[in-house]
Scaffold this active site. Structure first.
Site, short mmCIF file in Angstrom:
data_model
loop_
_atom_site.label_atom_id
_atom_site.label_comp_id
_atom_site.label_asym_id
_atom_site.label_seq_id
_atom_site.Cartn_x
_atom_site.Cartn_y
_atom_site.Cartn_z
CB SER A 117 13.21 47.93 13.16
OG SER A 117 12.27 47.90 12.17
CG HIS A 138 16.59 48.79 8.75
ND1 HIS A 138 16.83 49.82 9.61
CD2 HIS A 138 15.27 48.52 8.87
CE1 HIS A 138 15.72 50.16 10.23
NE2 HIS A 138 14.75 49.38 9.80
CD GLU A 150 20.04 52.11 9.61
OE1 GLU A 150 20.27 53.15 10.22
OE2 GLU A 150 19.43 51.15 10.13
CG ASN A 188 14.97 52.62 14.25
OD1 ASN A 188 14.27 53.62 14.16
ND2 ASN A 188 14.74 51.52 13.57
P1 NAD Z 1 3.58 43.85 8.83
O1 NAD Z 1 2.89 43.41 10.06
O2 NAD Z 1 2.97 44.92 8.00
O3 NAD Z 1 3.81 42.57 7.87
C1 NAD Z 1 4.37 41.37 8.30
C2 NAD Z 1 3.88 40.25 7.38
O4 NAD Z 1 4.59 39.05 7.73
C3 NAD Z 1 2.39 39.92 7.57
O5 NAD Z 1 1.74 40.03 6.31
C4 NAD Z 1 2.37 38.47 8.07
O6 NAD Z 1 1.33 37.70 7.56
C5 NAD Z 1 3.72 37.96 7.57
N1 NAD Z 1 4.24 36.82 8.32
C6 NAD Z 1 4.22 36.63 9.66
N2 NAD Z 1 4.83 35.45 9.96
C7 NAD Z 1 5.24 34.91 8.78
C8 NAD Z 1 5.92 33.71 8.45
N3 NAD Z 1 6.31 32.85 9.37
N4 NAD Z 1 6.21 33.47 7.14
C9 NAD Z 1 5.80 34.34 6.18
N5 NAD Z 1 5.14 35.49 6.45
C10 NAD Z 1 4.87 35.78 7.74
O7 NAD Z 1 5.06 44.25 9.28
P2 NAD Z 1 6.04 45.33 8.63
O8 NAD Z 1 5.78 46.66 9.22
O9 NAD Z 1 6.07 45.15 7.15
O10 NAD Z 1 7.44 44.86 9.24
C11 NAD Z 1 8.14 43.77 8.74
C12 NAD Z 1 9.59 43.82 9.20
O11 NAD Z 1 10.17 45.02 8.74
C13 NAD Z 1 9.78 43.80 10.71
O12 NAD Z 1 10.94 43.08 11.00
C14 NAD Z 1 9.93 45.28 11.05
O13 NAD Z 1 10.67 45.49 12.22
C15 NAD Z 1 10.69 45.77 9.84
N6 NAD Z 1 10.55 47.22 9.55
C16 NAD Z 1 9.34 47.85 9.68
C17 NAD Z 1 9.24 49.21 9.37
C18 NAD Z 1 7.94 49.96 9.50
O14 NAD Z 1 7.94 51.19 9.57
N7 NAD Z 1 6.79 49.28 9.52
C19 NAD Z 1 10.38 49.93 8.93
C20 NAD Z 1 11.59 49.24 8.76
C21 NAD Z 1 11.67 47.89 9.09
#
Ligand code: NAD
Length: 377
Positions: A117, A138, A150, A188
């Site tokens: 993000s 994204h 995006e 964002n």
């Molecule tokens: P989340 O915490 O729900 O999930 C992250 C997952 O990654 C976890 O299950 C964790 O076990 C795993 N993980 C951590 N380190 C790891 C590794 N080294 N190898 C493999 N797996 C690993 O997070 P999320 O909300 O799904 O966000 C994930 C990404 O997406 C981030 O970069 C975030 O900025 C982006 N994002 C989030 C949102 C949102 O609204 N939550 C929206 C758009 C983008």
């Protein structure tokens, strides 16, 4: 592109896996936490069954989608993928480490991307052996429902890759927009004042959170007010994005985070997920009733909408994306009721400019500086 690797099976990873599988791709899903993947797959199976029950898809289709996702326990199982989308924790060093290992498993032609993000795509690509194959893709939360994607080429991304991913996202039924690799990308960045200005209004005791939310819902037709939305997103997550954008713009006062939000984050009052944020979500809690005040509501609405329109105009001036894509992004990524540029036209850019000028005169702060393009408009 038929074989898609997804790294991370959290909120975003499992959603993106569902989107790819629904579109006929074979999906290889890996997470360091196998329990998380099991849980995510179980939830997905349940929600696909619910969709079938509601006759949104057939039971055969639900099964077909689910069977297309392969549970991987090692990163090397992604070796035959055409495209890998990373959706792990928002931490640059951890992401870079994963990409370095991934490059040792996948073929020369495999495309690699991040769903980050707020981390610079260029900085993530720079550690790769073949940075030209790297791009930002994204998605928005929840990925199966929000149409916007995006597509963000970094400085080292090869030419035409953005177009290739754009076409792929279209074929997946998404609404893609191409964005520049700048802090916050399109959505964002432009959306920052929706939260920031609302927080300031409350910090200065001008209005209560429920009054701000009510004003934005009733006068702006926003589905949720800023405080309701922060509680949904997670106050910690929202604060992290704001802080990253602020730092990455070399501490531009326009994006200065709020102390109130920092304190809420420190107290772990993260919103719905912890049961309490700006509102209380415990079982018997009653939502506070806002004290309606026409003049105050107009002031709140004009202050926040003017800041948002100014951001959209500035994004257009800087060609962060085309005018049409800026309009599309805010409606398809965060459900804004209208495009901000056309909203500005409707209210009158002169009125927007006057509102910001009055705030600037009152506060003498750079925060309220106007885009040079807004003044011309
Ligand atoms: P989340 O915490 O729900 O999930 C992250 C997952 O990654 C976890 O299950 C964790 O076990 C795993 N993980 C951590 N380190 C790891 C590794 N080294 N190898 C493999 N797996 C690993 O997070 P999320 O909300 O799904 O966000 C994930 C990404 O997406 C981030 O970069 C975030 O900025 C982006 N994002 C989030 C949102 C949102 O609204 N939550 C929206 C758009 C983008």
């Amino acid at each position: 592109m038929k074989k898609i690797g997804i790294i991370g099976s959290g909120t975003m990873g499992i959603g993106i896996a569902q989107v790819a599988a629904t579109n006929g791709c074979e999906v290889f899903l890996f997470d360091v936490n196998t329990i998380q993947t099991e849980k995510a797959l179980q939830n997905l199976e349940n929600s696909l069954q619910k969709l079938a029950f509601k006759e949104k898809i057939s039971y055969e289709k639900a099964e077909e989608i689910f069977n297309k996702i392969k549970f991987c326990t090692e990163l090397k199982e992604l070796k035959d993928c055409d495209l890998v989308i990373e959706a792990i924790i928002e931490n640059k060093e951890i992401k870079q480490k994963v990409f370095t290992e991934l490059e040792t498993h996948v073929s020369e032609n495999c495309l690699i991307s991040s769903n980050t993000s707020s981390i610079s795509i260029t900085s993530l690509s720079a550690e790769l052996k073949k940075p030209e194959r790297f791009i930002g893709i994204h998605f928005f939360n929840p990925a199966p429902l929000m149409p916007l994607v995006e597509v963000i080429p970094g400085l080292l991304t090869k030419e035409n890759l953005a177009q290739e991913i754009y076409d792929l996202m279209k074929s997946w039924g998404k609404v893609p927009v191409i964005a520049k690799d700048i802090p916050g990308f399109i959505v964002n960045r432009i959306a920052r004042p929706f939260y920031g200005e609302a927080l300031r209004i409350v910090e200065e005791n001008i209005a209560t959170p429920e009054q701000v939310d009510d004003a934005m819902r009733t006068l702006g037709n926003f589905r949720m007010g800023p405080f309701e939305l922060m509680d949904l997103i997670g106050i910690d997550t929202n604060f992290l994005v704001t802080t990253t954008v602020y730092k990455d713009y070399f501490y531009d006062p326009k994006y200065k985070p709020s102390l109130l939000q920092q304190r809420m984050s420190e107290a772990k009052l993260h919103g719905r997920k912890t049961g309490r944020g700006f509102y209380d979500y415990s079982e018997n809690a009653e939502k506070p009733i806002p004290q309606k005040d026409e003049n105050l509501y107009e002031e709140i609405f004009m202050r926040i909408i003017s800041m948002l329109i100014n951001e959209a105009v500035e994004a257009k001036r800087l060609k962060i994306a085309s005018g049409e894509d800026i309009e599309l992004a805010m409606q398809k990524g965060v459900n804004y009721p209208k495009g901000l540029l056309s909203w500005g036209k409707e209210i009158g850019f002169g009125k927007i400019s006057d509102t910001l000028q009055n705030l600037y005169n009152e506060y003498q702060e750079e925060r309220y500086r106007q885009s040079p393009l807004l003044k011309k408009m």
